[in-house]
Design an enzyme around this catalytic site. Sequence first.
Site, PDB file in Angstrom:
ATOM      1  N   HIS A  27      -5.021   2.024   6.893  1.00 40.12           N
ATOM      2  CA  HIS A  27      -4.181   2.311   6.869  1.00 40.12           C
ATOM      3  C   HIS A  27      -3.305   2.961   6.545  1.00 40.12           C
ATOM      4  O   HIS A  27      -2.904   4.474   6.526  1.00 40.12           O
ATOM      5  CB  HIS A  27      -2.959   1.233   6.609  1.00 40.12           C
ATOM      6  CG  HIS A  27      -1.128   1.296   6.879  1.00 40.12           C
ATOM      7  ND1 HIS A  27      -0.428   1.342   7.900  1.00 40.12           N
ATOM      8  CD2 HIS A  27      -0.472   2.613   6.331  1.00 40.12           C
ATOM      9  CE1 HIS A  27       0.653   1.505   8.081  1.00 40.12           C
ATOM     10  NE2 HIS A  27       0.880   2.630   6.397  1.00 40.12           N
ATOM     11  N   GLU A  28      -3.829   3.218   4.708  1.00 42.64           N
ATOM     12  CA  GLU A  28      -3.487   4.264   4.128  1.00 42.64           C
ATOM     13  C   GLU A  28      -4.253   5.737   3.615  1.00 42.64           C
ATOM     14  O   GLU A  28      -3.939   6.698   3.709  1.00 42.64           O
ATOM     15  CB  GLU A  28      -3.930   3.334   2.314  1.00 42.64           C
ATOM     16  CG  GLU A  28      -3.025   2.627   1.299  1.00 42.64           C
ATOM     17  CD  GLU A  28      -1.511   2.357   2.405  1.00 42.64           C
ATOM     18  OE1 GLU A  28      -0.335   3.764   2.363  1.00 42.64           O
ATOM     19  OE2 GLU A  28      -0.634   2.085   2.662  1.00 42.64           O
ATOM     20  N   GLY A  87       0.721  -1.149   0.176  1.00 41.19           N
ATOM     21  CA  GLY A  87       0.172   0.161   0.086  1.00 41.19           C
ATOM     22  C   GLY A  87       0.991   1.147  -0.024  1.00 41.19           C
ATOM     23  O   GLY A  87       1.938   1.237   0.598  1.00 41.19           O
ATOM     24  N   GLN A 100       3.096  10.032   0.942  1.00 43.44           N
ATOM     25  CA  GLN A 100       4.535   9.284   1.183  1.00 43.44           C
ATOM     26  C   GLN A 100       5.296   9.774   0.751  1.00 43.44           C
ATOM     27  O   GLN A 100       6.865   9.289  -0.034  1.00 43.44           O
ATOM     28  CB  GLN A 100       3.789   7.635   1.533  1.00 43.44           C
ATOM     29  CG  GLN A 100       3.507   7.551   1.995  1.00 43.44           C
ATOM     30  CD  GLN A 100       2.307   5.858   2.119  1.00 43.44           C
ATOM     31  OE1 GLN A 100       2.527   5.141   1.938  1.00 43.44           O
ATOM     32  NE2 GLN A 100       3.883   5.029   3.085  1.00 43.44           N
ATOM     33  N   CYS A 128       5.411   0.479   7.883  1.00 41.50           N
ATOM     34  CA  CYS A 128       5.110   1.416   6.315  1.00 41.50           C
ATOM     35  C   CYS A 128       6.136   1.775   5.899  1.00 41.50           C
ATOM     36  O   CYS A 128       7.375   1.968   6.111  1.00 41.50           O
ATOM     37  CB  CYS A 128       4.621   2.294   7.237  1.00 41.50           C
ATOM     38  SG  CYS A 128       4.149   4.116   6.496  1.00 41.50           S
ATOM     39  N   LEU A 129       5.789   1.827   4.847  1.00 42.22           N
ATOM     40  CA  LEU A 129       7.314   2.256   3.560  1.00 42.22           C
ATOM     41  C   LEU A 129       8.216   3.417   4.574  1.00 42.22           C
ATOM     42  O   LEU A 129       8.867   4.418   4.124  1.00 42.22           O
ATOM     43  CB  LEU A 129       7.299   2.575   2.155  1.00 42.22           C
ATOM     44  CG  LEU A 129       6.683   1.024   1.591  1.00 42.22           C
ATOM     45  CD1 LEU A 129       6.396   1.454   0.510  1.00 42.22           C
ATOM     46  CD2 LEU A 129       8.045  -0.105   1.455  1.00 42.22           C
ATOM     47  N   HIS A 167      -3.033   7.576   6.380  1.00 39.46           N
ATOM     48  CA  HIS A 167      -1.649   9.017   5.491  1.00 39.46           C
ATOM     49  C   HIS A 167      -2.633  10.004   5.375  1.00 39.46           C
ATOM     50  O   HIS A 167      -1.834  11.199   5.195  1.00 39.46           O
ATOM     51  CB  HIS A 167      -0.925   8.595   4.525  1.00 39.46           C
ATOM     52  CG  HIS A 167      -0.439   6.554   5.249  1.00 39.46           C
ATOM     53  ND1 HIS A 167       1.087   7.538   6.164  1.00 39.46           N
ATOM     54  CD2 HIS A 167       0.192   5.757   5.051  1.00 39.46           C
ATOM     55  CE1 HIS A 167       1.985   7.101   5.990  1.00 39.46           C
ATOM     56  NE2 HIS A 167       1.390   5.657   5.644  1.00 39.46           N
TER      57      HIS A 167
HETATM   58  C1  QAP Z   1       0.615  -0.829   4.767  1.00 42.70           C
HETATM   59  O1  QAP Z   1       2.360  -1.313   4.339  1.00 42.70           O
HETATM   60  C2  QAP Z   1      -0.121  -2.248   5.529  1.00 42.70           C
HETATM   61  O2  QAP Z   1       9.415  -1.606   7.188  1.00 42.70           O
HETATM   62  C3  QAP Z   1       1.693  -0.530   3.713  1.00 42.70           C
HETATM   63  O3  QAP Z   1      11.525  -2.302   5.584  1.00 42.70           O
HETATM   64  C4  QAP Z   1       0.357  -2.641   6.816  1.00 42.70           C
HETATM   65  O4  QAP Z   1       3.897  -1.959   2.803  1.00 42.70           O
HETATM   66  C5  QAP Z   1      -0.921  -2.730   4.804  1.00 42.70           C
HETATM   67  C6  QAP Z   1       7.262  -2.192   4.197  1.00 42.70           C
HETATM   68  C7  QAP Z   1       0.019  -3.821   7.664  1.00 42.70           C
HETATM   69  C8  QAP Z   1      -1.692  -3.642   5.227  1.00 42.70           C
HETATM   70  C9  QAP Z   1      -1.017  -4.595   6.380  1.00 42.70           C
HETATM   71  C10 QAP Z   1       7.744  -2.332   5.553  1.00 42.70           C
HETATM   72  C11 QAP Z   1       8.597  -2.783   3.806  1.00 42.70           C
HETATM   73  C12 QAP Z   1       6.130  -2.169   3.534  1.00 42.70           C
HETATM   74  C13 QAP Z   1       9.058  -1.817   5.809  1.00 42.70           C
HETATM   75  C14 QAP Z   1       4.000  -1.271   3.463  1.00 42.70           C
HETATM   76  C15 QAP Z   1      10.218  -2.466   4.741  1.00 42.70           C
HETATM   77  C16 QAP Z   1       9.985  -2.624   3.640  1.00 42.70           C
HETATM   78  C17 QAP Z   1       4.627  -1.906   3.997  1.00 42.70           C
HETATM   79 CO    CO Z   2       1.513   3.711   5.719  1.00 37.16          CO
END
Ligand code: QAP
Ligand code: CO
Length: 171
Positions: free
Chosen positions: A137-138, A49, A54, A95-96, A141
């Site tokens: 979550h999104e 996401g 972001q 989270c990215l 943001h």
């Molecule tokens: C949000 O999160 C989300 O720390 C999206 O080193 C979270 O894509 C949706 C990511 C939980 C559903 C459940 C995070 C990649 C990606 C990091 C992400 C990382 C590399 C997070």
């Molecule tokens: Co995020």
Amino acid sequence: MNTETELTIKIVGEEILRKKAEDVTEFGKPLRELADNMYKIMKKSKGIGLAAPQVGVSIKFFIVDIEQKKNSKIEIANPEIIYKSDDEEIMEEGCLSVPGVYADVVRPKSIVVRGYNVEGEQIEITASGLIARALLHENDHLLGTLFIDYLSENERERISPAIKKLKKTKH
Ligand code: QAP
Ligand code: CO
């Protein structure tokens, strides 16, 4: 819509992540291009996401792609959460914009989101489980909220060194 400049992921500590995003007013080609650029960054970063703020674009738009099913790409502009189940669940989130940090967050199990697709047509999505989680979550943001804002005092303490490091580091 900032498509000439290369999009890069903003990291916790950057002000744009804490701002309320503006309504999307321009649909069609410019939004399509932003969405495609966001997909590229999200895939490269192994994300599921990504919200426009972001990548430095402070508008109400996000994408979600949980690759568990085909046709799993979701793109929503100007979303509104019109239903949240009373039933909640705990799921680990990351989270990215907060790389390397993961923590359990409690959220509604299922939701209904209303918004617009890239073409500006109204859409409604009913979701539960991981997709509902990602949509919430999104959506956060777009309001300037990060998952780390929901943590208990203990959890906040636990991740605090990592957050401090991310805020100090030049990205
Ligand atoms: C949000 O999160 C989300 O720390 C999206 O080193 C979270 O894509 C949706 C990511 C939980 C559903 C459940 C995070 C990649 C990606 C990091 C992400 C990382 C590399 C997070
Ligand atoms: Co995020």
